[in-house]
Design an enzyme around this catalytic site. Structure first.
Site, PDB file in Angstrom:
ATOM      1  CG  HIS A  53       1.632  10.793  -1.938  1.00 36.09           C
ATOM      2  ND1 HIS A  53       1.243  12.075  -1.696  1.00 36.09           N
ATOM      3  CD2 HIS A  53       0.643   9.819  -2.495  1.00 36.09           C
ATOM      4  CE1 HIS A  53      -0.113  12.427  -1.478  1.00 36.09           C
ATOM      5  NE2 HIS A  53      -0.391  10.903  -2.364  1.00 36.09           N
TER       6      HIS A  53
ATOM      7  CG  ASP B 209      -2.161  -0.917   0.976  1.00 39.85           C
ATOM      8  OD1 ASP B 209      -2.201  -1.708   0.281  1.00 39.85           O
ATOM      9  OD2 ASP B 209      -2.934  -1.249   2.453  1.00 39.85           O
TER      10      ASP B 209
END
Length: 223
Positions: free
Chosen positions: A150, A52
């Site tokens: 990110h 994840d």
């Protein structure tokens, strides 16, 4: 006034579950203007990356294998922060990880009263709206088209732009000119003489005809 915009990337959501920091990114503001100084470091978390987390930031175990451990970069990080207020988005998340890492190596945690949470500011200004960093970039037209994943330093740079809008930095230092005396209410105004205006003969005739046909009992026509 010196402030540090900060973001972290991690292996997961909670250090109490064994997750660790894998990247720290900071940039320096003075009087809410970016000085150009940044500090960024990848960190070996001494554990495997979760799937994840990898999908969020794209940092793999192989990327971190030769990077320093947090204990090896802590002094450099603290020197860059150096007592300045820390500005972060969802600051509780970043500070929980940073303070866990600092405590683990016997250092004092960073005090939360030094922290400015831009998420809390955004929720107060825009209650009920989406207030993620991406959503705020869209709201304030901050260009984040180059951000596909990110990254701590990338996100810090975007957050700096968002922070400017959230705190109204474009109004900071607003002055009305150096020649304004103490207590001046605003800029000096140039005097403009009133412009004469009088109705034409045709306008007067039209007005008289209107009164005669519509307002024949007007009190101002009575002697």
């Amino acid at each position: 006034m010196r402030e540090i915009i900060l973001d972290t990337e991690t292996t997961g959501l909670d250090p109490n579950d064994g997750h660790r920091i894998v990247e720290i990114g900071c940039l320096e503001l003075v009087d809410r203007v970016w000085t150009g100084r940044t500090w960024q470091q990848y960190v070996n978390p001494e554990r495997a990356m979760t799937d994840d987390a990898y999908r969020v930031h794209g940092i793999s175990d192989a990327d971190l294998a030769d990077k320093p451990k947090f204990a090896e970069i802590a002094e450099e990080f603290l020197a860059f922060v150096d007592g300045a207020p820390i500005v972060a988005h969802n600051a509780a998340f970043d500070m929980k990880f940073l303070n866990w890492e600092l405590t683990k190596i016997g250092r004092e945690p960073l005090p939360m009263d030094r922290v400015v949470d831009t998420l809390a500011i955004a929720r107060k200004r825009f209650p009920g709206a989406a207030n993620s960093l991406d959503a705020l970039c869209r709201r304030f037209e901050v260009d984040n088209t180059d951000r596909t994943l990110h990254g701590a330093l990338i996100d810090s740079r975007l957050l700096a732009d968002v922070y400017y809008h959230l705190v109204g930095v474009k109004q900071a230092g607003l002055t009305f000119g150096e020649d304004q005396g103490e207590g001046a209410a605003g800029p000096a105004r140039r005097y403009r003489a009133p412009r004469p205006h009088a109705p034409t003969e045709a306008e007067l005739a039209a007005h008289a005809a209107f009164l005669e046909s519509h307002v024949s009992a007007a009190i101002w026509l009575k002697n």
